[in-house]
Design a protein around this motif. Structure first.
Motif, PDB file in Angstrom:
ATOM      1  N   ALA A 150       0.809  -1.223   0.000  1.00 45.96           N
ATOM      2  CA  ALA A 150       0.000   0.000   0.000  1.00 45.96           C
ATOM      3  C   ALA A 150       0.842   1.273   0.000  1.00 45.96           C
ATOM      4  O   ALA A 150       0.465   2.269  -0.611  1.00 45.96           O
ATOM      5  N   GLN A 151       1.993   1.232   0.673  1.00 44.62           N
ATOM      6  CA  GLN A 151       2.760   2.462   0.892  1.00 44.62           C
ATOM      7  C   GLN A 151       4.143   2.487   0.239  1.00 44.62           C
ATOM      8  O   GLN A 151       4.771   3.541   0.183  1.00 44.62           O
ATOM      9  N   GLY A 152       4.643   1.345  -0.201  1.00 38.14           N
ATOM     10  CA  GLY A 152       5.997   1.276  -0.750  1.00 38.14           C
ATOM     11  C   GLY A 152       6.991   0.856   0.311  1.00 38.14           C
ATOM     12  O   GLY A 152       6.681   0.889   1.502  1.00 38.14           O
ATOM     13  N   PRO A 153       8.199   0.435  -0.101  1.00 40.54           N
ATOM     14  CA  PRO A 153       9.204  -0.033   0.867  1.00 40.54           C
ATOM     15  C   PRO A 153       9.937   1.124   1.533  1.00 40.54           C
ATOM     16  O   PRO A 153      11.111   1.375   1.307  1.00 40.54           O
ATOM     17  N   ASN A 154       9.206   1.875   2.349  1.00 41.00           N
ATOM     18  CA  ASN A 154       9.794   3.021   3.043  1.00 41.00           C
ATOM     19  C   ASN A 154      10.636   2.569   4.224  1.00 41.00           C
ATOM     20  O   ASN A 154      10.544   1.443   4.685  1.00 41.00           O
ATOM     21  N   GLU A 155      11.428   3.496   4.717  1.00 43.87           N
ATOM     22  CA  GLU A 155      12.303   3.197   5.852  1.00 43.87           C
ATOM     23  C   GLU A 155      11.487   2.776   7.071  1.00 43.87           C
ATOM     24  O   GLU A 155      11.822   1.819   7.749  1.00 43.87           O
ATOM     25  N   TYR A 156      10.423   3.501   7.367  1.00 44.71           N
ATOM     26  CA  TYR A 156       9.513   3.166   8.459  1.00 44.71           C
ATOM     27  C   TYR A 156       8.166   3.811   8.204  1.00 44.71           C
ATOM     28  O   TYR A 156       8.021   4.624   7.276  1.00 44.71           O
ATOM     29  N   PHE A 157       7.160   3.425   8.998  1.00 41.21           N
ATOM     30  CA  PHE A 157       5.780   3.834   8.780  1.00 41.21           C
ATOM     31  C   PHE A 157       5.147   4.285  10.088  1.00 41.21           C
ATOM     32  O   PHE A 157       5.488   3.769  11.148  1.00 41.21           O
ATOM     33  N   ARG A 158       4.190   5.194   9.987  1.00 37.04           N
ATOM     34  CA  ARG A 158       3.435   5.584  11.177  1.00 37.04           C
ATOM     35  C   ARG A 158       2.626   4.390  11.667  1.00 37.04           C
ATOM     36  O   ARG A 158       1.992   3.706  10.862  1.00 37.04           O
ATOM     37  N   PRO A 159       2.613   4.108  12.979  1.00 34.53           N
ATOM     38  CA  PRO A 159       1.851   2.962  13.487  1.00 34.53           C
ATOM     39  C   PRO A 159       0.339   3.190  13.474  1.00 34.53           C
ATOM     40  O   PRO A 159      -0.419   2.230  13.486  1.00 34.53           O
ATOM     41  N   ASP A 160      -0.086   4.431  13.439  1.00 36.15           N
ATOM     42  CA  ASP A 160      -1.517   4.730  13.488  1.00 36.15           C
ATOM     43  C   ASP A 160      -2.168   4.801  12.114  1.00 36.15           C
ATOM     44  O   ASP A 160      -3.336   4.452  11.956  1.00 36.15           O
ATOM     45  N   THR A 161      -1.421   5.218  11.096  1.00 27.46           N
ATOM     46  CA  THR A 161      -2.005   5.381   9.757  1.00 27.46           C
ATOM     47  C   THR A 161      -1.337   4.515   8.696  1.00 27.46           C
ATOM     48  O   THR A 161      -1.906   4.327   7.625  1.00 27.46           O
ATOM     49  N   GLY A 162      -0.118   4.057   8.960  1.00 30.35           N
ATOM     50  CA  GLY A 162       0.625   3.277   7.977  1.00 30.35           C
ATOM     51  C   GLY A 162       1.348   4.113   6.938  1.00 30.35           C
ATOM     52  O   GLY A 162       2.077   3.568   6.118  1.00 30.35           O
ATOM     53  N   VAL A 163       1.190   5.416   6.961  1.00 26.32           N
ATOM     54  CA  VAL A 163       1.866   6.255   5.968  1.00 26.32           C
ATOM     55  C   VAL A 163       3.314   6.520   6.370  1.00 26.32           C
ATOM     56  O   VAL A 163       3.704   6.361   7.530  1.00 26.32           O
ATOM     57  N   LYS A 164       4.089   6.945   5.401  1.00 22.55           N
ATOM     58  CA  LYS A 164       5.504   7.266   5.624  1.00 22.55           C
ATOM     59  C   LYS A 164       5.614   8.598   6.359  1.00 22.55           C
ATOM     60  O   LYS A 164       5.075   9.603   5.905  1.00 22.55           O
ATOM     61  N   PRO A 165       6.312   8.631   7.486  1.00 29.18           N
ATOM     62  CA  PRO A 165       6.551   9.910   8.155  1.00 29.18           C
ATOM     63  C   PRO A 165       7.433  10.819   7.287  1.00 29.18           C
ATOM     64  O   PRO A 165       8.196  10.328   6.453  1.00 29.18           O
ATOM     65  N   PRO A 166       7.364  12.113   7.479  1.00 29.74           N
ATOM     66  CA  PRO A 166       8.121  13.038   6.634  1.00 29.74           C
ATOM     67  C   PRO A 166       9.625  12.778   6.565  1.00 29.74           C
ATOM     68  O   PRO A 166      10.235  12.964   5.512  1.00 29.74           O
ATOM     69  N   ARG A 167      10.229  12.328   7.647  1.00 33.62           N
ATOM     70  CA  ARG A 167      11.687  12.120   7.654  1.00 33.62           C
ATOM     71  C   ARG A 167      12.124  10.729   7.194  1.00 33.62           C
ATOM     72  O   ARG A 167      13.314  10.479   7.035  1.00 33.62           O
ATOM     73  N   ALA A 168      11.195   9.827   6.978  1.00 30.85           N
ATOM     74  CA  ALA A 168      11.542   8.467   6.547  1.00 30.85           C
ATOM     75  C   ALA A 168      12.005   8.491   5.089  1.00 30.85           C
ATOM     76  O   ALA A 168      11.445   9.202   4.254  1.00 30.85           O
ATOM     77  N   THR A 169      13.005   7.692   4.799  1.00 24.07           N
ATOM     78  CA  THR A 169      13.517   7.566   3.440  1.00 24.07           C
ATOM     79  C   THR A 169      12.583   6.686   2.622  1.00 24.07           C
ATOM     80  O   THR A 169      12.016   5.730   3.129  1.00 24.07           O
ATOM     81  N   THR A 170      12.436   7.013   1.350  1.00 29.16           N
ATOM     82  CA  THR A 170      11.615   6.184   0.466  1.00 29.16           C
ATOM     83  C   THR A 170      12.484   5.125  -0.202  1.00 29.16           C
ATOM     84  O   THR A 170      13.690   5.304  -0.358  1.00 29.16           O
ATOM     85  N   VAL A 171      11.852   4.026  -0.587  1.00 29.44           N
ATOM     86  CA  VAL A 171      12.509   2.896  -1.258  1.00 29.44           C
ATOM     87  C   VAL A 171      13.796   2.543  -0.508  1.00 29.44           C
ATOM     88  O   VAL A 171      14.895   2.559  -1.050  1.00 29.44           O
ATOM     89  N   PHE A 172      13.627   2.203   0.750  1.00 27.78           N
ATOM     90  CA  PHE A 172      14.748   1.913   1.643  1.00 27.78           C
ATOM     91  C   PHE A 172      15.229   0.492   1.439  1.00 27.78           C
ATOM     92  O   PHE A 172      14.444  -0.447   1.355  1.00 27.78           O
ATOM     93  N   GLY A 173      16.540   0.297   1.362  1.00 26.39           N
ATOM     94  CA  GLY A 173      17.152  -0.979   1.019  1.00 26.39           C
ATOM     95  C   GLY A 173      16.733  -2.166   1.852  1.00 26.39           C
ATOM     96  O   GLY A 173      16.295  -3.178   1.313  1.00 26.39           O
ATOM     97  N   TRP A 174      16.862  -2.092   3.179  1.00 27.54           N
ATOM     98  CA  TRP A 174      16.549  -3.281   3.971  1.00 27.54           C
ATOM     99  C   TRP A 174      15.051  -3.542   3.978  1.00 27.54           C
ATOM    100  O   TRP A 174      14.627  -4.685   4.037  1.00 27.54           O
ATOM    101  N   SER A 175      14.236  -2.499   3.882  1.00 31.27           N
ATOM    102  CA  SER A 175      12.790  -2.720   3.771  1.00 31.27           C
ATOM    103  C   SER A 175      12.462  -3.447   2.476  1.00 31.27           C
ATOM    104  O   SER A 175      11.667  -4.388   2.466  1.00 31.27           O
ATOM    105  N   ALA A 176      13.088  -3.014   1.392  1.00 31.34           N
ATOM    106  CA  ALA A 176      12.846  -3.662   0.096  1.00 31.34           C
ATOM    107  C   ALA A 176      13.333  -5.108   0.110  1.00 31.34           C
ATOM    108  O   ALA A 176      12.625  -6.018  -0.331  1.00 31.34           O
ATOM    109  N   ALA A 177      14.538  -5.332   0.618  1.00 24.54           N
ATOM    110  CA  ALA A 177      15.105  -6.684   0.624  1.00 24.54           C
ATOM    111  C   ALA A 177      14.278  -7.646   1.475  1.00 24.54           C
ATOM    112  O   ALA A 177      14.007  -8.776   1.064  1.00 24.54           O
ATOM    113  N   LEU A 178      13.870  -7.207   2.660  1.00 26.42           N
ATOM    114  CA  LEU A 178      13.094  -8.090   3.529  1.00 26.42           C
ATOM    115  C   LEU A 178      11.666  -8.267   3.025  1.00 26.42           C
ATOM    116  O   LEU A 178      11.061  -9.320   3.246  1.00 26.42           O
TER     117      LEU A 178
END
Length: 87
Positions: free
Chosen positions: A50-78
């Protein structure tokens, strides 16, 4: 969430991380809690779908927080590892 340092958007203070979910799922499997591991893995896959392999996600909405990196390597790999395991 009641901890005074909790934050939905600050690194390691509350957000959801693919790598942490992956590690917790591995521990659940080792403890024989297969159903719980699979629920966590599927929820993680749904979040990334739903949101892409971001570095991390908000626990309440699931969206990417402003400071989180997009298409983050370990998120994508795992995510690939989880997707292969659930295919």
């Amino acid at each position: 969430m009641r901890d005074p340092d909790f934050s939905e958007t600050r690194m390691w203070r509350g957000p959801v991380w693919v790598n942490t979910n992956w590690l917790v799922a591995q521990g659940l499997r080792r403890q024989g809690l297969i159903d719980k591991a699979e629920r966590l893995e599927r929820a993680t896959l749904e979040l990334v779908a739903a949101q892409g392999p971001n570095e991390y996600f908000r626990p309440d909405t699931g969206v990417k927080p402003p400071r989180a990196t997009t298409v983050f390597g370990w998120s994508a790999a795992l995510t690939v590892d989880l997707a292969v395991a659930h295919s």
